[in-house]
Motif scaffolding. Structure first.
Motif, PDB file in Angstrom:
ATOM      1  N   GLU A  24       0.877  -1.065  -0.070  1.00  0.00           N
ATOM      2  CA  GLU A  24       0.040  -0.039   0.054  1.00  0.00           C
ATOM      3  C   GLU A  24       0.751   1.218  -0.048  1.00  0.00           C
ATOM      4  N   ALA A  25       2.116   1.155   0.618  1.00  0.00           N
ATOM      5  CA  ALA A  25       2.847   2.419   0.749  1.00  0.00           C
ATOM      6  C   ALA A  25       3.812   2.379  -0.428  1.00  0.00           C
ATOM      7  N   GLY A  26       3.774   1.439  -1.468  1.00  0.00           N
ATOM      8  CA  GLY A  26       4.703   1.528  -2.469  1.00  0.00           C
ATOM      9  C   GLY A  26       6.262   1.343  -2.215  1.00  0.00           C
ATOM     10  N   VAL A  27       6.463   0.476  -1.292  1.00  0.00           N
ATOM     11  CA  VAL A  27       7.923   0.169  -0.841  1.00  0.00           C
ATOM     12  C   VAL A  27       8.285  -1.058  -0.750  1.00  0.00           C
ATOM     13  N   SER A  28       9.496  -1.474  -0.517  1.00  0.00           N
ATOM     14  CA  SER A  28       9.798  -2.970  -0.291  1.00  0.00           C
ATOM     15  C   SER A  28       9.431  -3.236   1.233  1.00  0.00           C
ATOM     16  N   GLN A  29       9.182  -4.346   1.412  1.00  0.00           N
ATOM     17  CA  GLN A  29       8.856  -4.938   2.689  1.00  0.00           C
ATOM     18  C   GLN A  29      10.149  -4.831   3.627  1.00  0.00           C
ATOM     19  N   PRO A  30      11.218  -4.771   3.453  1.00  0.00           N
ATOM     20  CA  PRO A  30      12.433  -4.668   3.949  1.00  0.00           C
ATOM     21  C   PRO A  30      12.813  -3.111   4.644  1.00  0.00           C
ATOM     22  N   ALA A  31      12.245  -2.341   3.532  1.00  0.00           N
ATOM     23  CA  ALA A  31      12.483  -0.797   3.798  1.00  0.00           C
ATOM     24  C   ALA A  31      11.575  -0.409   4.822  1.00  0.00           C
ATOM     25  N   LEU A  32      10.272  -1.049   4.731  1.00  0.00           N
ATOM     26  CA  LEU A  32       9.348  -0.701   5.709  1.00  0.00           C
ATOM     27  C   LEU A  32       9.542  -1.313   7.011  1.00  0.00           C
ATOM     28  N   THR A  33      10.007  -2.167   7.094  1.00  0.00           N
ATOM     29  CA  THR A  33      10.477  -3.011   8.245  1.00  0.00           C
ATOM     30  C   THR A  33      11.657  -2.313   9.053  1.00  0.00           C
ATOM     31  N   LYS A  34      12.362  -1.822   8.309  1.00  0.00           N
ATOM     32  CA  LYS A  34      13.375  -1.015   8.767  1.00  0.00           C
ATOM     33  C   LYS A  34      13.220   0.303   9.324  1.00  0.00           C
ATOM     34  N   ALA A  35      12.031   0.718   8.833  1.00  0.00           N
ATOM     35  CA  ALA A  35      11.730   2.134   9.274  1.00  0.00           C
ATOM     36  C   ALA A  35      10.906   2.408  10.375  1.00  0.00           C
ATOM     37  N   VAL A  36      10.231   1.224  10.407  1.00  0.00           N
ATOM     38  CA  VAL A  36       9.252   1.152  11.665  1.00  0.00           C
ATOM     39  C   VAL A  36      10.188   0.707  12.731  1.00  0.00           C
ATOM     40  N   LYS A  37      11.168  -0.060  12.720  1.00  0.00           N
ATOM     41  CA  LYS A  37      12.188  -0.505  13.847  1.00  0.00           C
ATOM     42  C   LYS A  37      13.058   0.872  14.308  1.00  0.00           C
ATOM     43  N   LYS A  38      13.210   1.610  13.363  1.00  0.00           N
ATOM     44  CA  LYS A  38      14.125   2.694  13.688  1.00  0.00           C
ATOM     45  C   LYS A  38      13.164   3.681  14.318  1.00  0.00           C
ATOM     46  N   LEU A  39      11.790   3.635  13.888  1.00  0.00           N
ATOM     47  CA  LEU A  39      11.082   4.687  14.764  1.00  0.00           C
ATOM     48  C   LEU A  39      10.588   3.879  16.395  1.00  0.00           C
ATOM     49  N   GLU A  40      10.716   2.591  16.324  1.00  0.00           N
ATOM     50  CA  GLU A  40      10.586   2.336  17.719  1.00  0.00           C
ATOM     51  C   GLU A  40      11.800   2.463  18.680  1.00  0.00           C
ATOM     52  N   GLU A  41      12.965   2.604  17.999  1.00  0.00           N
ATOM     53  CA  GLU A  41      14.309   2.810  18.792  1.00  0.00           C
ATOM     54  C   GLU A  41      14.262   4.346  19.124  1.00  0.00           C
ATOM     55  N   GLU A  42      13.651   5.297  18.196  1.00  0.00           N
ATOM     56  CA  GLU A  42      13.726   6.493  18.617  1.00  0.00           C
ATOM     57  C   GLU A  42      12.676   6.926  19.598  1.00  0.00           C
ATOM     58  N   LEU A  43      11.628   6.386  19.564  1.00  0.00           N
ATOM     59  CA  LEU A  43      10.583   6.380  20.661  1.00  0.00           C
ATOM     60  C   LEU A  43      10.613   5.768  21.928  1.00  0.00           C
ATOM     61  N   GLY A  44      11.347   4.471  21.793  1.00  0.00           N
ATOM     62  CA  GLY A  44      12.113   4.009  23.073  1.00  0.00           C
ATOM     63  C   GLY A  44      11.295   2.729  23.518  1.00  0.00           C
ATOM     64  N   ALA A  45      10.426   2.299  22.913  1.00  0.00           N
ATOM     65  CA  ALA A  45       9.845   1.069  23.161  1.00  0.00           C
ATOM     66  C   ALA A  45       9.043   0.291  21.787  1.00  0.00           C
ATOM     67  N   PRO A  46       8.773  -0.818  21.607  1.00  0.00           N
ATOM     68  CA  PRO A  46       8.207  -1.543  20.827  1.00  0.00           C
ATOM     69  C   PRO A  46       6.801  -1.074  20.523  1.00  0.00           C
ATOM     70  N   LEU A  47       6.317  -1.115  19.069  1.00  0.00           N
ATOM     71  CA  LEU A  47       5.124  -0.536  18.681  1.00  0.00           C
ATOM     72  C   LEU A  47       4.367  -1.847  18.473  1.00  0.00           C
ATOM     73  N   PHE A  48       4.724  -3.052  18.104  1.00  0.00           N
ATOM     74  CA  PHE A  48       4.042  -4.333  17.475  1.00  0.00           C
ATOM     75  C   PHE A  48       4.771  -5.341  18.457  1.00  0.00           C
ATOM     76  N   LEU A  49       3.772  -6.419  18.802  1.00  0.00           N
ATOM     77  CA  LEU A  49       4.200  -7.568  18.799  1.00  0.00           C
ATOM     78  C   LEU A  49       4.110  -8.540  17.837  1.00  0.00           C
ATOM     79  N   ARG A  50       5.345  -9.369  17.657  1.00  0.00           N
ATOM     80  CA  ARG A  50       5.279 -10.154  16.372  1.00  0.00           C
ATOM     81  C   ARG A  50       5.071 -11.590  16.873  1.00  0.00           C
ATOM     82  N   GLN A  51       4.255 -12.031  16.577  1.00  0.00           N
ATOM     83  CA  GLN A  51       3.935 -13.744  17.020  1.00  0.00           C
ATOM     84  C   GLN A  51       4.120 -14.349  15.700  1.00  0.00           C
TER      85      GLN A  51
END
Length: 297
Positions: A24-51
């Motif tokens: 939907e965002a028009g990017v590769s999954q690795p790029a999106l995953t990397k951006a979300v992980k970087k956001l979690e690091e900047e905010l200081g806590a996980p945003l998602f639970l991955r099961q």
């Protein structure tokens, strides 16, 4: 925190699926995953639970989704406000068009004007030879496209020539003129003439009739072009029509010669309105547009 990181996070929060969010965002999954992980690091806590394949928002993620949705909405609102503030102001241009003018030579000009000046809202208003000056001086129209015998505009108007067109004699298909290629003016003597009351060429035509010491009968007169043409086509009389008039299909016509009769079509305006934005833009395009040429020009 970058805005693209926020948008990627909200896309995953909406779909709870990294692959779908990346599409939907028009990017590769690795790029999106990397951006979300970087956001979690900047905010200081996980945003998602991955099961495994299942993705769920953490309590922290739910709070951040609400806050960051407001951030994105505020950003979009600010961008729209900036666009509205910076875009060119809308200009309304009221242009008179004489009712005896056929539309064909003007349609391409008007469409080109719209394409070149999308911020100018053009309104076409009916004017006649009798009321054009009044409508211009009274401010009802900003400029007017007028037909003038010999190209002479009434005072105090100025004008820019657009094109000339021949005046033609119109008649029914069974009229004697239908066998001719042209009609000499003196051949109109004795004909029944349908009088076009709105015709700006009317007085010029009648002066020519008087100058040739001809006699015409005037059984009918009308201000309506459709009625005039219908009466001519039915054989009730002949009429003088401009070259680019919209014609009924059963109407015939020939050019007048000896003398040849022409009218000039002018873009008319008041001298003090020449530099008004809408009028100036119309005049500029009129000077660049390729106008039709009358026979003999």
């Amino acid at each position: 925190m970058e805005l693209y990181q926020v948008r990627y996070f909200l896309a995953v929060a909406h779909s709870l699926h990294f692959t779908q969010a990346a599409e939907e965002a028009g990017v590769s999954q690795p790029a999106l995953t990397k951006a979300v992980k970087k956001l979690e690091e900047e905010l200081g806590a996980p945003l998602f639970l991955r099961q495994g394949r299942q993705v769920l928002l953490t309590d922290f993620g739910r709070v951040m989704r609400e806050k960051l949705e407001r951030v994105v909405a505020a950003r979009e609102e600010a961008e729209e406000a900036a666009r509205q503030f910076l875009k060119p102001a809308e200009i309304r241009l009221n242009a008179g068009v004489m009712c005896t003018l056929g539309p064909k030579p003007l349609l391409g000009f008007l469409d080109r004007f719209r394409l070149e000046h999308p911020n100018i809202e053009l309104h076409l208003r009916d004017v006649t030879a009798a009321n054009a000056v009044e409508k211009l001086t009274g401010g009802e129209v900003d400029c007017a496209i007028l037909a003038c015998p010999a190209g002479k505009l009434p005072a105090p108007l100025k004008g820019k020539r657009l094109y000339r067109e021949r005046m033609m004699i119109a008649f029914s298909r069974d009229h004697r003129f239908n066998t001719q290629k042209q009609v000499r003016f003196e051949e109109l003597d004795g004909e029944r003439y349908i009088d076009r009351l709105h015709c700006e060429f009317r007085s010029t035509f009648l002066d020519e009739v008087g100058g040739h010491k001809m006699e015409l009968s005037f059984p009918y007169a009308s201000e309506r072009e459709d009625w005039i043409q219908a009466m001519i086509a039915s054989g009730m009389g002949i009429g003088l029509l401009p070259e680019f008039s919209v014609l009924q299909p059963d109407l015939a016509r020939r050019p007048v010669v000896e003398p040849r009769l022409y009218r000039s079509v002018e873009l008319a305006y008041l001298p003090e309105r020449e530099t008004a934005p809408g009028v100036k833009a119309l005049l500029d395009l009129a000077g660049r547009h390729l106008w039709p040429q009358a026979a003999g020009d």
